[in-house]
Design an enzyme around this catalytic site. Structure first.
Site, PDB file in Angstrom:
ATOM      1  CD  GLU A 114     -17.689  10.866  -1.160  1.00  0.00           C
ATOM      2  OE1 GLU A 114     -16.776  10.826  -0.324  1.00  0.00           O
ATOM      3  OE2 GLU A 114     -17.719  10.141  -2.160  1.00  0.00           O
ATOM      4  NE  ARG A 162      -2.596  -1.086   3.611  1.00  0.00           N
ATOM      5  CZ  ARG A 162      -2.595  -2.254   4.261  1.00  0.00           C
ATOM      6  NH1 ARG A 162      -3.030  -3.343   3.668  1.00  0.00           N
ATOM      7  NH2 ARG A 162      -2.167  -2.334   5.508  1.00  0.00           N
ATOM      8  CE  LYS A 199     -15.291  12.255  -3.569  1.00  0.00           C
ATOM      9  NZ  LYS A 199     -13.910  11.820  -3.361  1.00  0.00           N
ATOM     10  CE  LYS A 224     -14.211  10.286   1.225  1.00  0.00           C
ATOM     11  NZ  LYS A 224     -13.969   9.256   0.181  1.00  0.00           N
TER      12      LYS A 224
HETATM   13  P1  13P Z   1     -14.689   7.229  -6.718  1.00  0.00           P
HETATM   14  O1  13P Z   1     -14.327   8.394  -7.613  1.00  0.00           O
HETATM   15  O2  13P Z   1     -13.987   5.953  -7.082  1.00  0.00           O
HETATM   16  O3  13P Z   1     -16.160   7.105  -6.517  1.00  0.00           O
HETATM   17  O4  13P Z   1     -14.062   7.568  -5.292  1.00  0.00           O
HETATM   18  C1  13P Z   1     -14.229   8.810  -4.770  1.00  0.00           C
HETATM   19  C2  13P Z   1     -14.378   8.695  -3.318  1.00  0.00           C
HETATM   20  O5  13P Z   1     -13.638   9.294  -2.582  1.00  0.00           O
HETATM   21  C3  13P Z   1     -15.463   7.859  -2.783  1.00  0.00           C
HETATM   22  O6  13P Z   1     -15.620   8.085  -1.422  1.00  0.00           O
END
Ligand code: 13P
Length: 341
Positions: free
Chosen positions: A179, A48, A221, A138
């Site tokens: 998000e 990772r 987001k 986030k």
């Molecule tokens: P994806 O663009 O693969 O959906 O991932 C963005 C993300 O941070 C999801 O939490």
């Protein structure tokens, strides 16, 4: 103006810099193991680290990427040469960020619906993350579309948690990325996705208001308004752009500085073309419309890398290319022909 507002505004300005977007590299242990399995790589702390070091050290990436969202483990890791990964990002001109939710759990009493957890102890965790170099955060909420779904209760529970998280972030001096993801899973139509996304965003901004979140110091987001992945009637980027912008105009206050879409399982080319269509739209929008892609930036990188150090350069070239194309899309300057340049 208080010091912390100035700090938040500076971070927002850097994250929304012209031509740039965000790289989501914050896959949890389970998710990164799944992505690695797809290219036959075992997920260990070292693989990772190697993979993320490869991503972040891509020459010139900072020309297109303003910030990178990390998983907690990555925030604490060092390059093979001993440089903390957040420091590598800063040296490359990118702002380090951190995923701070603790994933989803079933919402009791609401079969098939989920609520995101992680509020307990969040302020303390944020202060630690900040000391490690994180300047933004986030939190992802997940809303599924299905028969009778989503329920208003699941929408409200997730909106409340997002707003509480955002308020705590701002208090700690980190810019919250809010998000709310409406999942693409299912055979629902574009119109259904539009209706659900509008409900969800209304609830989220109502909750943000109630929790006294400074809208000027956050980023949204969202998922784009698209038909379900199993819907037989797929649509053009122009239709996605029109449905998404209609929904955003109805729900997102002009005070919000930036909207950075997730890719959510769209193909790389679709995620880029859809973003481009939104920015190519002649009407001016009050917010920056950019990207915060995970899979749509990383899928070709994983395919090129396959866990082999010898593939580092071609893997970095794949990331550079996707970042460059999404930067063009963020400015409405992308064409499909650029895929082959
Ligand atoms: P994806 O663009 O693969 O959906 O991932 C963005 C993300 O941070 C999801 O939490």
């Amino acid at each position: 103006m208080s010091l912390s507002i100035q700090e938040l505004e500076k971070t927002v300005a850097e994250l929304t810099a012209p031509g740039k977007g965000i790289l989501a590299a914050d896959e949890s242990d389970g998710t990164i193991a799944k992505r690695f399995k797809g290219v036959n790589v075992a997920s260990t702390e070292e693989t990772r680290r190697d993979y993320r070091e490869l991503l972040f050290s891509t020459p010139g990436l900072g020309d297109f990427i303003s910030g990178v969202i990390l998983f907690e483990e990555t925030l604490k890791q060092k390059t093979a040469a001993g440089v903390p990964l957040p420091q590598l990002l800063t040296a490359q001109g990118m702002v380090p960020g951190i995923k701070v939710d603790k994933g989803t759990m079933p919402l009791p009493g609401f079969p098939e619906e989920k609520v995101t957890q992680g509020l307990d102890g969040l302020a303390q965790r944020l202060s630690e993350y900040k000391q490690l170099g994180a300047r933004f955060a986030k939190w992802r909420a997940v809303i599924a579309i299905g028969a009778g779904l989503p329920t208003p209760q699941a929408i409200a529970a997730n909106a409340h948690a997002l707003a509480r998280y955002a308020a705590i972030c701002q208090e700690q001096g980190l810019v919250p990325i809010v998000e709310p993801e409406v999942l693409m899973d299912g055979d629902h139509t574009l119109a259904t996705c539009a209706r659900v996304t509008e409900e969800v965003l209304h609830a989220v901004f109502h909750a943000l208001h109630q929790q006294r979140v400074a809208l000027e110091c956050m980023l949204l987001k969202p998922s784009m308004v698209v038909p379900g992945s199993a819907c037989l009637k797929q649509v053009t980027p122009q239709q996605v752009a029109q449905a998404t912008l209609t929904c955003l105009r109805r729900t997102v206050p002009a005070a919000v500085p930036g909207i950075n879409f997730l890719s959510g399982g769209q193909s790389e080319a679709a995620a880029t073309a859809n973003l481009n269509a939104m920015n190519a739209n002649a009407e001016r929008q009050p917010w920056v419309l950019s990207f915060s892609y995970g899979r749509a930036l990383q899928a070709p990188v994983l395919k090129a890398w396959r866990g082999e150090a010898a593939n580092k350069i071609i893997a970095q070239q794949a990331l550079y290319q996707r970042a460059r194309l999404n930067s063009a899309a963020r400015q409405g300057k992308y064409t499909a022909a650029m895929e082959n340049e």
